[in-house]
Design a protein around this motif. Structure first.
Motif, PDB file in Angstrom:
ATOM      1  N   ALA A  84     -25.604 -14.878 -18.739  1.00  0.00           N
ATOM      2  CA  ALA A  84     -25.370 -14.034 -17.528  1.00  0.00           C
ATOM      3  C   ALA A  84     -26.428 -14.505 -16.396  1.00  0.00           C
ATOM      4  O   ALA A  84     -25.944 -14.655 -15.321  1.00  0.00           O
ATOM      5  N   ARG A  85     -27.753 -14.450 -16.828  1.00  0.00           N
ATOM      6  CA  ARG A  85     -28.610 -14.856 -16.014  1.00  0.00           C
ATOM      7  C   ARG A  85     -28.450 -16.197 -15.209  1.00  0.00           C
ATOM      8  O   ARG A  85     -28.610 -16.552 -14.204  1.00  0.00           O
ATOM      9  N   GLU A  86     -28.049 -17.243 -16.391  1.00  0.00           N
ATOM     10  CA  GLU A  86     -27.975 -18.354 -15.954  1.00  0.00           C
ATOM     11  C   GLU A  86     -26.725 -18.570 -14.990  1.00  0.00           C
ATOM     12  O   GLU A  86     -26.879 -19.192 -13.775  1.00  0.00           O
ATOM     13  N   LEU A  87     -25.711 -17.767 -15.285  1.00  0.00           N
ATOM     14  CA  LEU A  87     -24.615 -17.802 -14.342  1.00  0.00           C
ATOM     15  C   LEU A  87     -25.044 -17.409 -12.905  1.00  0.00           C
ATOM     16  O   LEU A  87     -24.500 -18.012 -11.933  1.00  0.00           O
ATOM     17  N   ALA A  88     -25.637 -16.255 -13.012  1.00  0.00           N
ATOM     18  CA  ALA A  88     -26.207 -15.510 -11.606  1.00  0.00           C
ATOM     19  C   ALA A  88     -27.087 -16.525 -10.763  1.00  0.00           C
ATOM     20  O   ALA A  88     -26.855 -16.795  -9.776  1.00  0.00           O
ATOM     21  N   GLY A  89     -27.939 -17.318 -11.860  1.00  0.00           N
ATOM     22  CA  GLY A  89     -28.784 -18.249 -10.874  1.00  0.00           C
ATOM     23  C   GLY A  89     -28.102 -19.425 -10.362  1.00  0.00           C
ATOM     24  O   GLY A  89     -28.646 -19.989  -9.364  1.00  0.00           O
ATOM     25  N   ARG A  90     -26.631 -19.695 -10.826  1.00  0.00           N
ATOM     26  CA  ARG A  90     -26.153 -20.849 -10.171  1.00  0.00           C
ATOM     27  C   ARG A  90     -24.895 -20.212  -9.182  1.00  0.00           C
ATOM     28  O   ARG A  90     -23.994 -20.966  -8.806  1.00  0.00           O
ATOM     29  N   GLY A  91     -25.231 -18.868  -9.061  1.00  0.00           N
ATOM     30  CA  GLY A  91     -24.153 -18.259  -8.212  1.00  0.00           C
ATOM     31  C   GLY A  91     -22.734 -18.247  -8.780  1.00  0.00           C
ATOM     32  O   GLY A  91     -21.784 -18.130  -7.932  1.00  0.00           O
ATOM     33  N   GLU A  92     -22.548 -18.272  -9.976  1.00  0.00           N
ATOM     34  CA  GLU A  92     -21.328 -18.391 -10.721  1.00  0.00           C
ATOM     35  C   GLU A  92     -20.957 -17.170 -11.632  1.00  0.00           C
ATOM     36  O   GLU A  92     -20.028 -16.938 -12.262  1.00  0.00           O
ATOM     37  N   LEU A  93     -21.888 -15.958 -11.575  1.00  0.00           N
ATOM     38  CA  LEU A  93     -21.675 -14.775 -12.105  1.00  0.00           C
ATOM     39  C   LEU A  93     -20.569 -14.057 -11.438  1.00  0.00           C
ATOM     40  O   LEU A  93     -20.718 -13.773 -10.286  1.00  0.00           O
ATOM     41  N   PRO A  94     -19.565 -13.699 -11.966  1.00  0.00           N
ATOM     42  CA  PRO A  94     -18.330 -13.062 -11.300  1.00  0.00           C
ATOM     43  C   PRO A  94     -19.057 -11.629 -10.865  1.00  0.00           C
ATOM     44  O   PRO A  94     -19.735 -10.945 -11.715  1.00  0.00           O
TER      45      PRO A  94
END
Length: 145
Positions: A84-94
C-alpha cells in the motif's frame, strides 16, 4: 558439496524471493509451489487489507504477484502495508484504500523494518484523499477519499 542447510536456504530463496532453482530440483515443481505460496500469501494479505483488495478489484492478484514475487514474506500485515505504501508513493493507491492505509498509519507505528506497534500519542494521517485521526486509541475517518 553444500550442506543441507545451504540447500534448504537456496530452495526457500527460489520459492519466496525469485532466486534461481537450485540444482537437483525439478524447476516445474518448484514453480508450482512458488505460485501456490504466492496465492496463499495473497489470501492472508487480503484478510488484513480488505479495502486494498476491494479497491484493486480484478487487478489485485496481478498487482500483488508482481510486487511479492521477489520479496520474502514479512507477515501479512506488513506485506500489505508495504505494498500500500509503495502504491501510495507512486500515486497509484486507489482512493477507496486510502482510508485503510491512513488508519493503519494513525494507529500503529511502522518504519518499514520493525514489527508495527501501537501508537501512544495522537496522530493525524492522510493517504489517497482520506484523512484519519487517532486519539486515545480510537481512529476516526474525517474525510474519505
Amino acid at each position: 558439496m553444500t550442506s543441507l542447510a545451504e540447500r534448504q536456504a537456496e530452495l526457500v530463496a527460489a520459492l519466496t524471493a525469485g532466486a534461481a532453482v537450485p540444482p537437483g530440483f525439478d524447476a516445474r515443481l518448484v514453480e508450482a509451489a512458488r505460485v501456490a505460496l504466492l496465492r496463499k500469501r495473497a489470501g492472508e494479505v487480503a484478510r488484513q487489507w480488505p479495502d486494498l483488495v476491494h479497491a484493486l478489484g480484478t487487478g489485485w492478484y496481478r498487482q500483488w504477484s508482481a510486487w511479492a514475487a521477489t520479496r520474502p514474506t514479512r507477515g501479512s500485515l506488513r506485506d500489505g502495508w508495504d505494498l500500500a505504501r509503495e502504491l501510495a508513493g507512486r500515486g497509484e493507491l486507489p482512493a477507496a484504500a486510502g482510508a485503510e492505509l491512513a488508519a493503519r498509519e494513525a494507529s500503529l507505528v511502522y518504519d518499514g523494518e520493525n514489527v508495527p506497534r501501537f501508537r501512544r500519542m495522537p496522530a493525524v494521517r492522510a493517504s489517497a484523499g482520506s484523512l484519519v485521526i487517532q486519539i486515545a486509541g480510537r481512529v476516526r475517518v474525517l474525510r474519505h477519499g
